[in-house]
Design a protein around this motif. Structure first.
Motif, PDB file in Angstrom:
ATOM      1  N   SER A  28      88.639  53.103 -15.123  1.00 14.55           N
ATOM      2  CA  SER A  28      88.602  52.788 -16.555  1.00 14.55           C
ATOM      3  C   SER A  28      87.293  52.124 -16.929  1.00 14.55           C
ATOM      4  N   GLU A  29      87.223  51.607 -18.170  1.00 16.88           N
ATOM      5  CA  GLU A  29      86.029  50.919 -18.627  1.00 16.88           C
ATOM      6  C   GLU A  29      85.790  49.658 -17.793  1.00 16.88           C
ATOM      7  N   SER A  30      84.561  49.167 -17.849  1.00 17.10           N
ATOM      8  CA  SER A  30      84.190  48.026 -17.006  1.00 17.10           C
ATOM      9  C   SER A  30      85.031  46.789 -17.307  1.00 17.10           C
ATOM     10  N   GLU A  31      85.400  46.596 -18.595  1.00 18.21           N
ATOM     11  CA  GLU A  31      86.214  45.423 -18.945  1.00 18.21           C
ATOM     12  C   GLU A  31      87.586  45.497 -18.287  1.00 18.21           C
ATOM     13  N   ILE A  32      88.182  46.706 -18.310  1.00 14.67           N
ATOM     14  CA  ILE A  32      89.490  46.892 -17.675  1.00 14.67           C
ATOM     15  C   ILE A  32      89.367  46.791 -16.163  1.00 14.67           C
ATOM     16  N   GLN A  33      88.275  47.284 -15.625  1.00 18.74           N
ATOM     17  CA  GLN A  33      88.058  47.168 -14.179  1.00 18.74           C
ATOM     18  C   GLN A  33      88.036  45.704 -13.748  1.00 18.74           C
ATOM     19  N   TYR A  34      87.374  44.871 -14.530  1.00 16.90           N
ATOM     20  CA  TYR A  34      87.292  43.452 -14.187  1.00 16.90           C
ATOM     21  C   TYR A  34      88.684  42.817 -14.149  1.00 16.90           C
ATOM     22  N   VAL A  35      89.487  43.087 -15.209  1.00 21.96           N
ATOM     23  CA  VAL A  35      90.840  42.530 -15.260  1.00 21.96           C
ATOM     24  C   VAL A  35      91.675  43.071 -14.103  1.00 21.96           C
ATOM     25  N   ALA A  36      91.526  44.374 -13.820  1.00 15.68           N
ATOM     26  CA  ALA A  36      92.284  44.981 -12.728  1.00 15.68           C
ATOM     27  C   ALA A  36      91.917  44.357 -11.385  1.00 15.68           C
TER      28      ALA A  36
ATOM     29  N   ASN B 252      93.461  40.958 -10.908  1.00 15.67           N
ATOM     30  CA  ASN B 252      94.883  41.082 -10.583  1.00 15.67           C
ATOM     31  C   ASN B 252      95.103  41.615  -9.176  1.00 15.67           C
ATOM     32  N   ILE B 253      94.275  42.579  -8.785  1.00 16.02           N
ATOM     33  CA  ILE B 253      94.396  43.137  -7.427  1.00 16.02           C
ATOM     34  C   ILE B 253      94.107  42.068  -6.381  1.00 16.02           C
ATOM     35  N   GLN B 254      93.151  41.213  -6.678  1.00 17.41           N
ATOM     36  CA  GLN B 254      92.831  40.119  -5.747  1.00 17.41           C
ATOM     37  C   GLN B 254      94.040  39.211  -5.536  1.00 17.41           C
ATOM     38  N   LEU B 255      94.759  38.899  -6.593  1.00 14.18           N
ATOM     39  CA  LEU B 255      95.952  38.062  -6.477  1.00 14.18           C
ATOM     40  C   LEU B 255      97.080  38.799  -5.747  1.00 14.18           C
ATOM     41  N   ILE B 256      97.217  40.092  -6.059  1.00 14.53           N
ATOM     42  CA  ILE B 256      98.283  40.889  -5.422  1.00 14.53           C
ATOM     43  C   ILE B 256      98.054  40.980  -3.916  1.00 14.53           C
ATOM     44  N   CYS B 257      96.803  41.170  -3.515  1.00 16.66           N
ATOM     45  CA  CYS B 257      96.497  41.301  -2.088  1.00 16.66           C
ATOM     46  C   CYS B 257      96.748  40.006  -1.319  1.00 16.66           C
ATOM     47  N   GLN B 258      96.679  38.883  -2.005  1.00 11.77           N
ATOM     48  CA  GLN B 258      96.989  37.619  -1.340  1.00 11.77           C
ATOM     49  C   GLN B 258      98.479  37.527  -1.007  1.00 11.77           C
TER      50      GLN B 258
ATOM     51  N   ARG C  48     100.617  40.484  -0.959  1.00 11.08           N
ATOM     52  CA  ARG C  48     100.942  41.682  -0.169  1.00 11.08           C
ATOM     53  C   ARG C  48      99.650  42.262   0.405  1.00 11.08           C
ATOM     54  N   PRO C  49      99.170  41.758   1.525  1.00  6.06           N
ATOM     55  CA  PRO C  49      97.857  42.166   2.062  1.00  6.06           C
ATOM     56  C   PRO C  49      97.752  43.647   2.405  1.00  6.06           C
ATOM     57  N   THR C  50      98.874  44.299   2.712  1.00  7.82           N
ATOM     58  CA  THR C  50      98.806  45.691   3.176  1.00  7.82           C
ATOM     59  C   THR C  50      98.958  46.700   2.038  1.00  7.82           C
ATOM     60  N   ILE C  51      99.044  46.235   0.795  1.00  7.41           N
ATOM     61  CA  ILE C  51      99.358  47.147  -0.299  1.00  7.41           C
ATOM     62  C   ILE C  51      98.266  48.197  -0.528  1.00  7.41           C
ATOM     63  N   LEU C  52      97.004  47.851  -0.242  1.00  6.71           N
ATOM     64  CA  LEU C  52      95.902  48.793  -0.485  1.00  6.71           C
ATOM     65  C   LEU C  52      95.106  49.076   0.790  1.00  6.71           C
ATOM     66  N   HIS C  53      95.776  48.989   1.939  1.00  4.25           N
ATOM     67  CA  HIS C  53      95.051  49.179   3.196  1.00  4.25           C
ATOM     68  C   HIS C  53      94.509  50.600   3.341  1.00  4.25           C
ATOM     69  N   ALA C  54      95.120  51.572   2.651  1.00  4.11           N
ATOM     70  CA  ALA C  54      94.651  52.964   2.736  1.00  4.11           C
ATOM     71  C   ALA C  54      93.644  53.302   1.634  1.00  4.11           C
TER      72      ALA C  54
ATOM     73  N   PHE D 211      86.850  50.366  -3.159  1.00  2.00           N
ATOM     74  CA  PHE D 211      86.215  49.106  -3.546  1.00  2.00           C
ATOM     75  C   PHE D 211      84.806  48.938  -3.010  1.00  2.00           C
ATOM     76  N   PHE D 212      84.293  49.969  -2.314  1.00  2.00           N
ATOM     77  CA  PHE D 212      82.906  49.913  -1.848  1.00  2.00           C
ATOM     78  C   PHE D 212      81.974  50.076  -3.057  1.00  2.00           C
ATOM     79  N   CYS D 213      80.838  49.397  -3.018  1.00  2.00           N
ATOM     80  CA  CYS D 213      79.860  49.530  -4.096  1.00  2.00           C
ATOM     81  C   CYS D 213      79.200  50.900  -4.034  1.00  2.00           C
TER      82      CYS D 213
END
Length: 349
Positions: free
Chosen positions: A313-321, A324-330, A332-338, A343-345
């Protein structure tokens, strides 16, 4: 013969800055008085077109920051016009100047009460909404009876407008809302047949609960079933209100938590990112109550792709996402392991 008169430079003085300012202010005030007098005559005209154009000019001047409060009485007299466009403009004027002219705002009460009983549901809803937006305590007392009728109006547009009006009235006079039983009326609207009415009632109850000491919204199994029943039919913002309320509910059993997750899960595919994040919040909170480990793995697997999609999405939505993803991973650490590669630059970031 007399010699020609000559004026020395010392005598040819320029007017002082103070006199120039006074002169310009005088003519400016005279011009302002002339414009207001002309508008006042047009507002009192029997010509409907001229009256409509005059109201538009008043709103234009008000929008530009000019003081047109002196036209309060003539503008209020235009409330009785059958023209819906003019009524909307008059209501806008009243909302803007009622705080500074509370005594004059009382003049409009009779017009509001009359409009609340109009045959057109749009006019009824506008009258109730405007009375709620004026936020003058003297008018709040006159609002109670029209608001009570609007909450039980046959038209859903009027009911959904009245539901939000209760929350606005609570900000002005909380005791009045409680004494008049409006909170009970909002809870009754949770069983309304119209999804928009239900979502507005939920939003109003959540707002009252958030700002007040009273717990207006009591979450029971029956209430949750009503909200889930209308979830798919609500607008996207109505869905967000309902999902936020669902995230506050604690089911008594694991089976009920599983059922709510299954019914909220389709919202992960919604086009609105706020709906997606609200649905994810509900599901993650209820996952703590699921005892079946396989079910937990399945739900976490379904949460990954929608969260990753938000990164397109747009950069503003990416920032909010990302926040939130950072909090979710704390939690549920395995939620985005695949999905780590997402998230690579990149070279164009």
């Amino acid at each position: 013969s007399f010699p020609p008169l000559s004026c020395s430079p010392a005598l040819a003085r320029k007017p002082s800055a103070a006199s120039t300012t006074m002169t310009s202010t005088y003519f400016k005030d005279q011009r302002g008085r002339g414009e207001n007098a002309e508008l006042q005559e047009e507002l009192a005209s029997n010509d409907k077109t001229k009256k409509r154009d005059a109201v538009k000019k008043v709103i234009r001047d008000m929008t530009l920051g000019k003081d047109v409060s002196g036209l309060f009485a003539p503008v209020v007299n235009c409330m009785m016009t059958p023209n819906l466009e003019v009524r909307k403009l008059v209501y806008l004027y009243l909302i803007n100047y009622a705080k500074t002219q509370p005594d004059l705002a009382i003049m409009a009460v009779n017009g509001f009460v009359k409009d609340c009983g109009d045959g057109n549901p749009i006019i009824r809803a506008l009258a109730v909404r405007t009375m709620g937006c004026i936020r003058v305590e003297q008018i709040s007392e006159y609002l109670c009876e029209p608001l009570r009728r609007a909450l039980k109006d046959k038209d859903p547009y009027v009911r959904k407008t009245a539901a939000i009006c209760v929350a606005k009235l609570y900000e002005i006079s909380p005791d009045l809302v409680i004494d008049q039983g409006f909170i009970d009326s909002l809870n009754e609207l949770l069983g309304d047949s119209n999804p928009m009415v239900v979502s507005n009632a939920v939003a109003a109850l959540a707002e009252i609960t958030h700002h007040g000491a009273t717990k207006a919204l009591s979450l029971t199994n029956t209430t949750i079933l009503k909200l889930l029943a209308v979830l798919n039919e609500c607008s996207e913002w109505g869905q967000i209100f309902i999902l936020d309320v669902l995230s506050l509910y604690t089911p008594p059993t694991s089976t009920e938590a599983d059922s709510i997750i299954d019914r909220v899960k389709p919202r992960l595919q919604h086009a609105n990112s706020a709906v997606v994040l609200s649905a994810a919040k509900v599901m993650l909170r209820l996952l703590d109550m699921i005892v079946d480990t396989e079910k937990v793995k399945t739900v976490l697997k379904s949460l990954g792709p929608p969260l990753v999609t938000l990164m397109n999405s747009e950069s503003e939505i990416q920032y909010v996402a990302l926040r939130n993803i950072q909090l979710i991973c704390q939690i549920r650490p395995t939620i985005l392991h695949a999905e780590v590669k997402v998230f690579f630059c990149k070279y164009n970031d």
